[in-house]
Motif scaffolding. Structure first.
Motif, short mmCIF file in Angstrom:
data_model
loop_
_atom_site.label_atom_id
_atom_site.label_comp_id
_atom_site.label_asym_id
_atom_site.label_seq_id
_atom_site.Cartn_x
_atom_site.Cartn_y
_atom_site.Cartn_z
N ILE A 347 0.84 -1.20 0.00
CA ILE A 347 0.00 0.00 0.00
C ILE A 347 0.87 1.25 0.00
O ILE A 347 2.05 1.20 0.38
CB ILE A 347 -0.96 0.04 1.21
CG1 ILE A 347 -0.17 0.16 2.52
CG2 ILE A 347 -1.87 -1.17 1.24
CD1 ILE A 347 -1.03 0.40 3.73
N ILE A 365 -4.35 5.84 2.93
CA ILE A 365 -3.93 4.91 1.90
C ILE A 365 -4.33 5.49 0.55
O ILE A 365 -5.52 5.65 0.27
CB ILE A 365 -4.56 3.52 2.09
CG1 ILE A 365 -4.19 2.93 3.46
CG2 ILE A 365 -4.12 2.57 0.98
CD1 ILE A 365 -4.88 1.61 3.76
N HIS A 367 -4.90 5.40 -3.33
CA HIS A 367 -5.15 4.43 -4.39
C HIS A 367 -4.82 5.00 -5.76
O HIS A 367 -4.90 4.29 -6.76
CB HIS A 367 -6.62 3.99 -4.36
CG HIS A 367 -6.97 3.20 -3.14
ND1 HIS A 367 -6.49 1.93 -2.89
CD2 HIS A 367 -7.76 3.51 -2.08
CE1 HIS A 367 -6.97 1.49 -1.75
NE2 HIS A 367 -7.73 2.43 -1.23
N THR A 386 -9.27 -0.46 8.49
CA THR A 386 -9.76 0.63 7.65
C THR A 386 -10.93 1.31 8.33
O THR A 386 -11.93 0.68 8.65
CB THR A 386 -10.19 0.11 6.26
OG1 THR A 386 -9.07 -0.51 5.63
CG2 THR A 386 -10.68 1.25 5.39
#
Length: 648
Positions: A347, A365, A367, A386
């Motif tokens: 990640i 995080i 993406h 999360t």
């Protein structure tokens, strides 16, 4: 013809990266490990300018179009804005911090000595050149109305500066049309933004939009090449879409309708297409849409973060910056300097915030593009959890007891204040205004959260809302805030404002809305509070910012805490220890200053870039972000892709 032959030669000689079926071929002109941003080609496509990080500042570079002979330009800036080329390509206007906080400098196209052309009390940012090659439109902070910003036109030959739209009292940013006959400008009335048009002298203004959700993408691509239409972003549906409005009739036309954000529109040189960025799906990618209306066409499809720079002059080739690199959360023992990575390699973890007890770390995080999650994990090792999934999330702040996390997210359409329980559950939205909220700071007892908002303000004000929910309470009414800060568990709130001289000033804000100056020096910025009646402030310096510890309300000079170019990252609760970032070429290492003994200790010596950092409450462990950013300049050839499409 020579320009087009040059462009074709450039792209045919370089190897094209393979792309999935249906996507256009892409040429990378940057080295594999580059970290470059805001690239702009000259009008004839023969040269390119861009920015690269160098410690606290950004360094300007220039090169031939193939980037084979890069030259470091003697200009650095504390903030990045795109270089602005003159119409004939002989000069480029850029932001420069070498003669103040942020001023405008003119540089010859091949590099060379810069000429500073503005001397504003605060900051000045170039927007575009007029077609006459003499005047530059820019926006700057000003003391008008107690502190705001507005747009100006500067004549280089006559050394004169005039308002771009005389008589406009609200903050605005304006752009000349390509034919020089009109000015389009975006007026900011708190969170309400509307688009207007005036003649070339800024006279006879007409309002083109009325919803109040319209904004330009701060580019020189507002006007269509034929000077008849204006492209903008609108959030009238809750998320951002691309719209076009006729400068003559005022008739708007919606081009995109996706449920996620479509942003940063750019006209193609022939005016038939608009390229834009979209975070539809789990990442941000590039798309194009016909300006007359029609289906959107995907240009990229990957997890890298793509940012449009421009269309290559006179072509159907799209220039953009792409890349991601790696980033993770690390921990170091101060006893023996051993370090280990906390977050998985799989990640990209950024924007770290340590819990008040020092046992857990919250982080974002990424993406790709503007899509992210918020997670938390123990610093002693263990699985991550999360807390928030999806949206564009930022600016996390732990409650004093560590039970909740405040954060800013656009998951409802615009950046709003949210809070989530660390024990789990659905995030709760604490405001739902159409503008932008930022900078959450918990009150000392944890019952409420301060934040900055442009709701019903010229720029921003301080607001306060109960952590359990309810109607936000307005704290200040000056409308001249630039940023809010503070320290979890402390009753004070820090604020940076644009003062009545157009400069930036650091203040403490009380609950009754009154301000107490922290340091009576020009362009000072509040950084953190120290025990007792003192604070750390920053002031522009040759290598970036210089940092000082000063008594609140002082007007005396102070000794700098760090070496030139070093940057404060964290101050311990008792004020005795400061983690700072040490300049290491284009990257930064971590250092530790013991204020009691004056001893400095460099903690890391790597080729990576260290970022946010903090100490655990026991002072034994440093938790920090380590990254290896990659940002490369790419050119996608859309010729075949668009040849098969038929704009209406």
């Amino acid at each position: 013809m020579k320009r087009m032959m040059f462009a074709g030669g450039l792209l045919s000689l370089a190897a094209c990266a393979p792309k999935p079926s249906g996507l256009p071929p892409v040429t990378f002109i940057s080295p594999d490990s580059a970290n470059q941003s805001l690239a702009r080609f000259s009008p004839d496509g023969s040269r390119i300018d861009w920015w690269e990080p160098s410690g606290q500042v950004q360094q300007l570079w220039t090169s031939d179009a193939a980037m084979k002979n890069p030259v470091k330009v003697p200009v650095t800036s504390l903030a990045m804005y795109a270089p602005v080329w003159s119409p004939d390509g002989s000069r480029v206007a850029v932001t420069s911090s070498d003669g103040g906080l942020l001023q405008i400098a003119i540089v010859p196209s091949a590099g060379g000595a810069p000429q500073q052309i503005t001397h504003e009390s605060g900051l000045a940012v170039p927007v575009m050149w007029n077609r006459d090659g003499d005047r530059i439109a820019y926006f700057a902070t000003t003391g008008s109305g107690g502190g705001t910003y507005t747009s100006f036109a500067l004549s280089i030959s006559h050394h004169t500066t005039t308002p771009l739209v005389p008589g406009e009292s609200l903050p605005y940013v304006g752009f000349w049309s390509p034919d020089g006959t009109r000015i389009a400008y975006d007026v900011f009335e708190g969170s309400k933004q509307t688009i207007w048009v005036a003649d070339s002298a800024g006279q006879h203004p007409r309002q083109l939009t009325t919803d109040g959700f319209e904004v330009f993408a701060q580019t020189d691509q507002v006007w269509s090449p034929d000077s008849k239409e204006i492209v903008y972003e609108s959030r009238r549906t809750g998320t951002s879409d691309i719209w076009v409005v006729s400068a003559d009739s005022g008739a708007p036309r919606q081009l995109t309708r996706d449920i996620r954000n479509d942003t940063r529109p750019y006209w193609s040189p022939d005016g038939r297409w608009i390229a834009f960025e979209s975070d539809r799906g789990r990442q941000t990618d590039l798309w194009v849409v016909p300006t007359a209306g029609g289906p959107e066409i995907r240009v990229t499809d990957d997890a890298d973060q793509e940012t449009i720079d421009q269309w290559f002059p006179g072509s159907r080739k799209l220039v953009y910056t792409t890349g991601q690199g790696e980033s993770g959360i690390w921990a170091m023992s101060l006893a023996d300097s051993t370090e280990h990575r906390l977050t998985p390699d799989s990640i990209r973890a950024t924007l770290m915030q340590l819990s008040p007890d020092g046992k857990e770390v919250a982080f974002r995080i990424d993406h790709g593009g503007n899509v992210s999650d918020i997670a938390v994990m123990p610093i002693g090792g263990g699985p991550l959890r999360t807390l928030v999934e999806g949206g564009s999330n930022s600016e996390m702040a732990w409650s004093p007891d560590g039970s909740h996390l405040a954060f800013i997210s656009d998951r409802s359409g615009t950046p709003d204040l949210w809070v989530v329980d660390l024990a789990g559950g659905t995030p709760r939205q604490l405001d739902n205004w159409p503008g932008t909220e930022q900078n959450p700071v918990w009150s000392g007892d944890g019952s409420s959260i301060y934040f900055a908002s442009d709701h019903d303000s010229r720029i921003e004000d301080v607001w306060k809302v109960a952590a359990s929910g309810g109607e936000p309470q307005r704290i200040t009414k000056s409308g001249n805030l630039n940023q809010v800060g503070g320290r979890t568990g402390r009753p004070e709130v820090l604020a940076n404002i644009v003062d009545a001289t157009g400069q930036f000033a650091s203040m403490i804000v009380k609950d009754d809305g009154t301000f107490t100056p922290i340091w009576k020096h020009n362009n000072s910025f509040a950084v953190d509070l120290l025990p007792g009646d003192s604070a750390i402030v920053a002031q522009p310096a040759a290598a970036g910012f210089a940092f000082y510890a000063v008594p609140i309300g002082s007007d005396r000079d102070a000794a700098s805490l760090l070496n030139p170019g070093d940057n404060v990252a964290y101050v311990s609760d008792d004020g005795s220890k400061i983690l700072y970032l040490v300049v290491n070429g284009a990257t930064r290492d971590l250092g530790l200053l013991d204020r009691k003994t004056g001893v400095r200790r460099q903690l890391t010596h790597t080729a990576a870039d260290e970022g946010a950092a903090t100490l655990t409450p026991d002072g034994k462990t440093v938790v920090f972000v380590r990254s290896r950013p990659v940002r490369r300049i790419a050119i996608a050839d859309l010729t075949k892709l668009l040849a098969g499409a038929h704009p209406q």
